[in-house]
Write a protein that holds these residues in place. Structure first.
Motif, PDB file in Angstrom:
ATOM      1  N   MET A   1     -27.749  45.722  42.256  1.00 55.07           N
ATOM      2  CA  MET A   1     -26.887  45.953  41.122  1.00 55.07           C
ATOM      3  C   MET A   1     -26.431  47.413  41.108  1.00 55.07           C
ATOM      4  SD  MET A   1     -26.341  43.383  39.205  1.00 55.07           S
ATOM      5  CE  MET A   1     -26.726  41.737  39.655  1.00 55.07           C
ATOM      6  N   ASP A   2     -25.316  47.640  40.496  1.00 56.75           N
ATOM      7  CA  ASP A   2     -24.804  48.995  40.345  1.00 56.75           C
ATOM      8  C   ASP A   2     -25.668  49.780  39.364  1.00 56.75           C
ATOM      9  OD1 ASP A   2     -21.332  47.950  40.325  1.00 56.75           O
ATOM     10  OD2 ASP A   2     -22.626  48.478  42.002  1.00 56.75           O
ATOM     11  N   PRO A   3     -25.673  51.100  39.466  1.00 57.71           N
ATOM     12  CA  PRO A   3     -26.444  51.923  38.522  1.00 57.71           C
ATOM     13  C   PRO A   3     -26.053  51.703  37.059  1.00 57.71           C
ATOM     14  CG  PRO A   3     -25.855  53.227  40.432  1.00 57.71           C
ATOM     15  CD  PRO A   3     -25.133  51.898  40.567  1.00 57.71           C
ATOM     16  N   ILE A   4     -24.838  51.225  36.800  1.00 58.07           N
ATOM     17  CA  ILE A   4     -24.408  50.980  35.416  1.00 58.07           C
ATOM     18  C   ILE A   4     -25.245  49.874  34.765  1.00 58.07           C
ATOM     19  CG2 ILE A   4     -22.597  49.259  35.854  1.00 58.07           C
ATOM     20  CD1 ILE A   4     -21.812  52.132  33.641  1.00 58.07           C
ATOM     21  N   SER A   5     -25.904  49.057  35.580  1.00 58.02           N
ATOM     22  CA  SER A   5     -26.727  47.969  35.030  1.00 58.02           C
ATOM     23  C   SER A   5     -28.140  48.434  34.679  1.00 58.02           C
ATOM     24  CB  SER A   5     -26.791  46.804  36.019  1.00 58.02           C
ATOM     25  OG  SER A   5     -27.469  47.174  37.198  1.00 58.02           O
ATOM     26  N   HIS A   6     -28.470  49.673  35.009  1.00 55.57           N
ATOM     27  CA  HIS A   6     -29.810  50.199  34.740  1.00 55.57           C
ATOM     28  C   HIS A   6     -29.971  50.558  33.264  1.00 55.57           C
ATOM     29  CE1 HIS A   6     -30.179  51.721  39.177  1.00 55.57           C
ATOM     30  NE2 HIS A   6     -29.827  50.440  39.093  1.00 55.57           N
ATOM     31  N   HIS A   7     -31.205  50.540  32.813  1.00 54.95           N
ATOM     32  CA  HIS A   7     -31.504  51.046  31.465  1.00 54.95           C
ATOM     33  C   HIS A   7     -31.165  52.527  31.433  1.00 54.95           C
ATOM     34  CE1 HIS A   7     -33.618  47.686  29.517  1.00 54.95           C
ATOM     35  NE2 HIS A   7     -34.005  47.359  30.742  1.00 54.95           N
ATOM     36  N   GLY A   8     -30.517  52.967  30.390  1.00 56.27           N
ATOM     37  CA  GLY A   8     -30.186  54.379  30.231  1.00 56.27           C
ATOM     38  C   GLY A   8     -29.047  54.853  31.119  1.00 56.27           C
ATOM     39  N   ALA A   9     -28.243  53.937  31.644  1.00 56.19           N
ATOM     40  CA  ALA A   9     -27.150  54.304  32.539  1.00 56.19           C
ATOM     41  C   ALA A   9     -26.102  55.150  31.821  1.00 56.19           C
ATOM     42  CB  ALA A   9     -26.502  53.045  33.095  1.00 56.19           C
ATOM     43  N   VAL A  10     -25.550  56.092  32.551  1.00 52.60           N
ATOM     44  CA  VAL A  10     -24.425  56.866  32.025  1.00 52.60           C
ATOM     45  C   VAL A  10     -23.148  56.074  32.281  1.00 52.60           C
ATOM     46  CG1 VAL A  10     -25.545  59.106  32.281  1.00 52.60           C
ATOM     47  CG2 VAL A  10     -24.235  58.170  34.174  1.00 52.60           C
ATOM     48  N   GLY A  11     -22.140  56.301  31.455  1.00 53.13           N
ATOM     49  CA  GLY A  11     -20.878  55.608  31.619  1.00 53.13           C
ATOM     50  C   GLY A  11     -20.775  54.328  30.820  1.00 53.13           C
ATOM     51  N   VAL A  12     -21.797  54.024  30.045  1.00 52.09           N
ATOM     52  CA  VAL A  12     -21.785  52.845  29.180  1.00 52.09           C
ATOM     53  C   VAL A  12     -21.313  53.314  27.805  1.00 52.09           C
ATOM     54  CG1 VAL A  12     -23.232  51.054  28.132  1.00 52.09           C
ATOM     55  CG2 VAL A  12     -23.709  51.835  30.444  1.00 52.09           C
ATOM     56  N   GLY A  13     -20.465  52.515  27.164  1.00 53.62           N
ATOM     57  CA  GLY A  13     -19.991  52.872  25.828  1.00 53.62           C
ATOM     58  C   GLY A  13     -21.143  53.006  24.842  1.00 53.62           C
ATOM     59  N   GLU A  14     -20.934  53.762  23.778  1.00 51.00           N
ATOM     60  CA  GLU A  14     -22.005  54.003  22.804  1.00 51.00           C
ATOM     61  C   GLU A  14     -22.476  52.714  22.144  1.00 51.00           C
ATOM     62  OE1 GLU A  14     -25.075  55.306  20.910  1.00 51.00           O
ATOM     63  OE2 GLU A  14     -24.023  56.484  22.418  1.00 51.00           O
ATOM     64  N   ALA A  15     -21.554  51.825  21.791  1.00 52.37           N
ATOM     65  CA  ALA A  15     -21.954  50.552  21.176  1.00 52.37           C
ATOM     66  C   ALA A  15     -22.780  49.725  22.152  1.00 52.37           C
ATOM     67  CB  ALA A  15     -20.727  49.770  20.717  1.00 52.37           C
ATOM     68  N   GLU A  16     -22.355  49.684  23.404  1.00 51.80           N
ATOM     69  CA  GLU A  16     -23.085  48.922  24.418  1.00 51.80           C
ATOM     70  C   GLU A  16     -24.459  49.530  24.675  1.00 51.80           C
ATOM     71  OE1 GLU A  16     -19.952  49.952  24.697  1.00 51.80           O
ATOM     72  OE2 GLU A  16     -18.809  48.080  24.804  1.00 51.80           O
ATOM     73  N   ALA A  17     -24.523  50.852  24.740  1.00 52.86           N
ATOM     74  CA  ALA A  17     -25.804  51.534  24.954  1.00 52.86           C
ATOM     75  C   ALA A  17     -26.757  51.266  23.787  1.00 52.86           C
ATOM     76  CB  ALA A  17     -25.581  53.034  25.134  1.00 52.86           C
ATOM     77  N   ALA A  18     -26.226  51.284  22.566  1.00 52.18           N
ATOM     78  CA  ALA A  18     -27.050  51.006  21.390  1.00 52.18           C
ATOM     79  C   ALA A  18     -27.560  49.567  21.428  1.00 52.18           C
ATOM     80  CB  ALA A  18     -26.256  51.263  20.108  1.00 52.18           C
ATOM     81  N   ASN A  19     -26.708  48.642  21.838  1.00 51.87           N
ATOM     82  CA  ASN A  19     -27.133  47.241  21.941  1.00 51.87           C
ATOM     83  C   ASN A  19     -28.217  47.075  22.999  1.00 51.87           C
ATOM     84  OD1 ASN A  19     -25.429  46.317  19.939  1.00 51.87           O
ATOM     85  ND2 ASN A  19     -23.782  45.815  21.374  1.00 51.87           N
ATOM     86  N   ARG A  20     -28.073  47.757  24.107  1.00 47.29           N
ATOM     87  CA  ARG A  20     -29.098  47.694  25.159  1.00 47.29           C
ATOM     88  C   ARG A  20     -30.428  48.239  24.655  1.00 47.29           C
ATOM     89  NH1 ARG A  20     -26.438  49.481  30.956  1.00 47.29           N
ATOM     90  NH2 ARG A  20     -24.709  48.005  30.977  1.00 47.29           N
ATOM     91  N   ARG A  21     -30.381  49.369  23.959  1.00 46.34           N
ATOM     92  CA  ARG A  21     -31.613  49.947  23.403  1.00 46.34           C
ATOM     93  C   ARG A  21     -32.236  49.020  22.382  1.00 46.34           C
ATOM     94  NH1 ARG A  21     -28.274  54.537  23.460  1.00 46.34           N
ATOM     95  NH2 ARG A  21     -27.935  54.351  21.208  1.00 46.34           N
ATOM     96  N   HIS A  22     -31.413  48.397  21.561  1.00 43.78           N
ATOM     97  CA  HIS A  22     -31.904  47.476  20.534  1.00 43.78           C
ATOM     98  C   HIS A  22     -32.599  46.278  21.183  1.00 43.78           C
ATOM     99  CE1 HIS A  22     -32.171  45.679  16.600  1.00 43.78           C
ATOM    100  NE2 HIS A  22     -31.525  44.596  17.021  1.00 43.78           N
ATOM    101  N   LEU A  23     -31.957  45.682  22.167  1.00 48.42           N
ATOM    102  CA  LEU A  23     -32.567  44.561  22.887  1.00 48.42           C
ATOM    103  C   LEU A  23     -33.892  44.983  23.503  1.00 48.42           C
ATOM    104  CD1 LEU A  23     -32.513  41.683  24.085  1.00 48.42           C
ATOM    105  CD2 LEU A  23     -31.279  42.669  26.044  1.00 48.42           C
TER     106      LEU A  23
END
Length: 59
Positions: A1-23
């Motif tokens: 997978m690309d690094p964008i699929s990693h936890h804490g990846a840079v380049g992810v929108g703030e809403a998406e990053a918040a959703n990932r952290r919440h999950l």
């Protein structure tokens, strides 16, 4: 997978990053471990049948 699929990846929108952290917080609070390279991949930490593959129809 690309690094964008990693936890804490840079380049992810703030809403998406918040959703990932919440999950992640919900899953870890419920006894799952995250797989660092895929934000959607979790494994039950204390798997009761770690060496058993269940293959049966549901329904």
């Amino acid at each position: 997978m690309d690094p964008i699929s990693h936890h804490g990846a840079v380049g992810v929108g703030e809403a998406e990053a918040a959703n990932r952290r919440h999950l992640c917080s919900i899953m870890e609070a419920c006894g799952f471990r995250r797989y660092d390279n895929e934000w959607w991949h979790y494994t039950l930490a204390d798997e009761p049948y770690p060496d058993t593959y269940f293959d049966f129809p549901l329904g």
